[in-house]
Design a protein around this motif. Sequence first.
Motif, PDB file in Angstrom:
ATOM      1  N   GLY A 165      36.365 -24.000  27.475  1.00 40.74           N
ATOM      2  CA  GLY A 165      35.231 -24.681  28.082  1.00 40.74           C
ATOM      3  C   GLY A 165      34.435 -23.799  29.027  1.00 40.74           C
ATOM      4  N   LYS A 166      35.043 -22.727  29.532  1.00 43.21           N
ATOM      5  CA  LYS A 166      34.327 -21.766  30.370  1.00 43.21           C
ATOM      6  C   LYS A 166      33.523 -20.778  29.524  1.00 43.21           C
ATOM      7  N   LEU A 167      34.116 -20.340  28.407  1.00 44.32           N
ATOM      8  CA  LEU A 167      33.498 -19.283  27.611  1.00 44.32           C
ATOM      9  C   LEU A 167      32.361 -19.793  26.734  1.00 44.32           C
ATOM     10  N   CYS A 168      32.533 -20.950  26.118  1.00 43.31           N
ATOM     11  CA  CYS A 168      31.516 -21.451  25.182  1.00 43.31           C
ATOM     12  C   CYS A 168      30.140 -21.611  25.814  1.00 43.31           C
ATOM     13  N   PRO A 169      30.021 -22.194  27.000  1.00 42.59           N
ATOM     14  CA  PRO A 169      28.676 -22.313  27.595  1.00 42.59           C
ATOM     15  C   PRO A 169      28.010 -20.965  27.852  1.00 42.59           C
ATOM     16  N   VAL A 170      28.811 -19.957  28.199  1.00 47.95           N
ATOM     17  CA  VAL A 170      28.246 -18.625  28.423  1.00 47.95           C
ATOM     18  C   VAL A 170      27.688 -18.065  27.119  1.00 47.95           C
ATOM     19  N   LEU A 171      28.447 -18.207  26.032  1.00 51.54           N
ATOM     20  CA  LEU A 171      27.976 -17.735  24.735  1.00 51.54           C
ATOM     21  C   LEU A 171      26.795 -18.564  24.234  1.00 51.54           C
ATOM     22  N   ASP A 172      26.870 -19.867  24.421  1.00 51.83           N
ATOM     23  CA  ASP A 172      25.780 -20.734  23.959  1.00 51.83           C
ATOM     24  C   ASP A 172      24.447 -20.348  24.597  1.00 51.83           C
ATOM     25  N   ALA A 173      24.503 -19.850  25.818  1.00 46.51           N
ATOM     26  CA  ALA A 173      23.280 -19.505  26.542  1.00 46.51           C
ATOM     27  C   ALA A 173      22.753 -18.115  26.192  1.00 46.51           C
ATOM     28  N   MET A 174      23.513 -17.335  25.439  1.00 45.46           N
ATOM     29  CA  MET A 174      23.094 -15.970  25.110  1.00 45.46           C
ATOM     30  C   MET A 174      21.889 -15.975  24.174  1.00 45.46           C
ATOM     31  N   ARG A 175      20.912 -15.103  24.465  1.00 41.05           N
ATOM     32  CA  ARG A 175      19.718 -14.953  23.643  1.00 41.05           C
ATOM     33  C   ARG A 175      19.616 -13.514  23.151  1.00 41.05           C
TER      34      ARG A 175
END
Length: 315
Positions: free
Chosen positions: A68-78
């Motif tokens: 749950g910590k890692l997915c939001p960081v990756l989801d926000a990557m552009r």
Amino acid sequence: MGIETTVPSRKENKALHPSPEETNSISKPRKSRRRHRKMSPVQKLYETCKVVFSCCGAGIVPSSEDIGKLCPVLDAMRPVDVGLTPELPYFRLTTARRTPPITYLHLFECDKFSMGIFCLPPSGVIPLHNHPGMTVFSKLLFGTMHIKSYDWVVDAPEKTSTTENQQLTIENQQPATENQNPAIENQKSTADNSIPPQVNAVAPPGTRLAKMKVDADFTAPCDTSILYPADGGNLHCFTAVTACAVLDVLGPPYSDPDGRHCQYYLDFPFSQFTVDGVSIPEEEKEGYAWLQETEKPDDLAVVGALYKGPQIQEK
């Protein structure tokens, strides 16, 4: 995928320390601004991965809290966060090769995790392969990609035979990619399909039953996909419908000495073979396939290139 790349040496940017007489009320705010400078997205990804994979290893999945910590960081990557645009030469069809070369940008690797980006031109294919004991997070940065993935059917026998109780060689069989997007033709058997199957021959070893997990197109922006050691589509194939880039985080990374070898596979329809004790309802057969180990495809070309995006500061 297991890829050998040469990591360029990087010089650390050391901050200048003012002399005692220069330390005054003006210098303090400047130091404060440096300390509170916003962290780049790729640096934040690196820092998060250090935490998430700190207690993990082969076959050990990060906790749901850490995921749950890692997915939001990756989801926000552009794409801009890693210095990419679709206009870069990595994403152009520049050769007459049947399978266009794929470019790999190395970001970071240690014994706990690795970070890298695959850059695929249209019709580029990363063939069906496994991730032994690994948890993999994949973020499609831009473009449209077809993903096909499988998980092994636990305790399924490997010995195969035809419905006529005669054994077949697989060289003249048609892989299960027959009716997919034309871009996926790269995965097909190179054998002449007009040649009838050989009978009374022993099927090659290493053929196992797998259940299909995903067989669909994905278009960015979309959520990060996750595969686990025994679930989530641990064996997958990527095919670029358009030019696309995918950011991969592997925990732990491939390692031949540790038994995490990248193995490639061909997939065949379930109806191709029958095995004593294996029965699948007719309406579910399309969701299963036989996977056969194969060597790295001769036409697979993955070229390492220098990552030119924001740099990661290893602390």
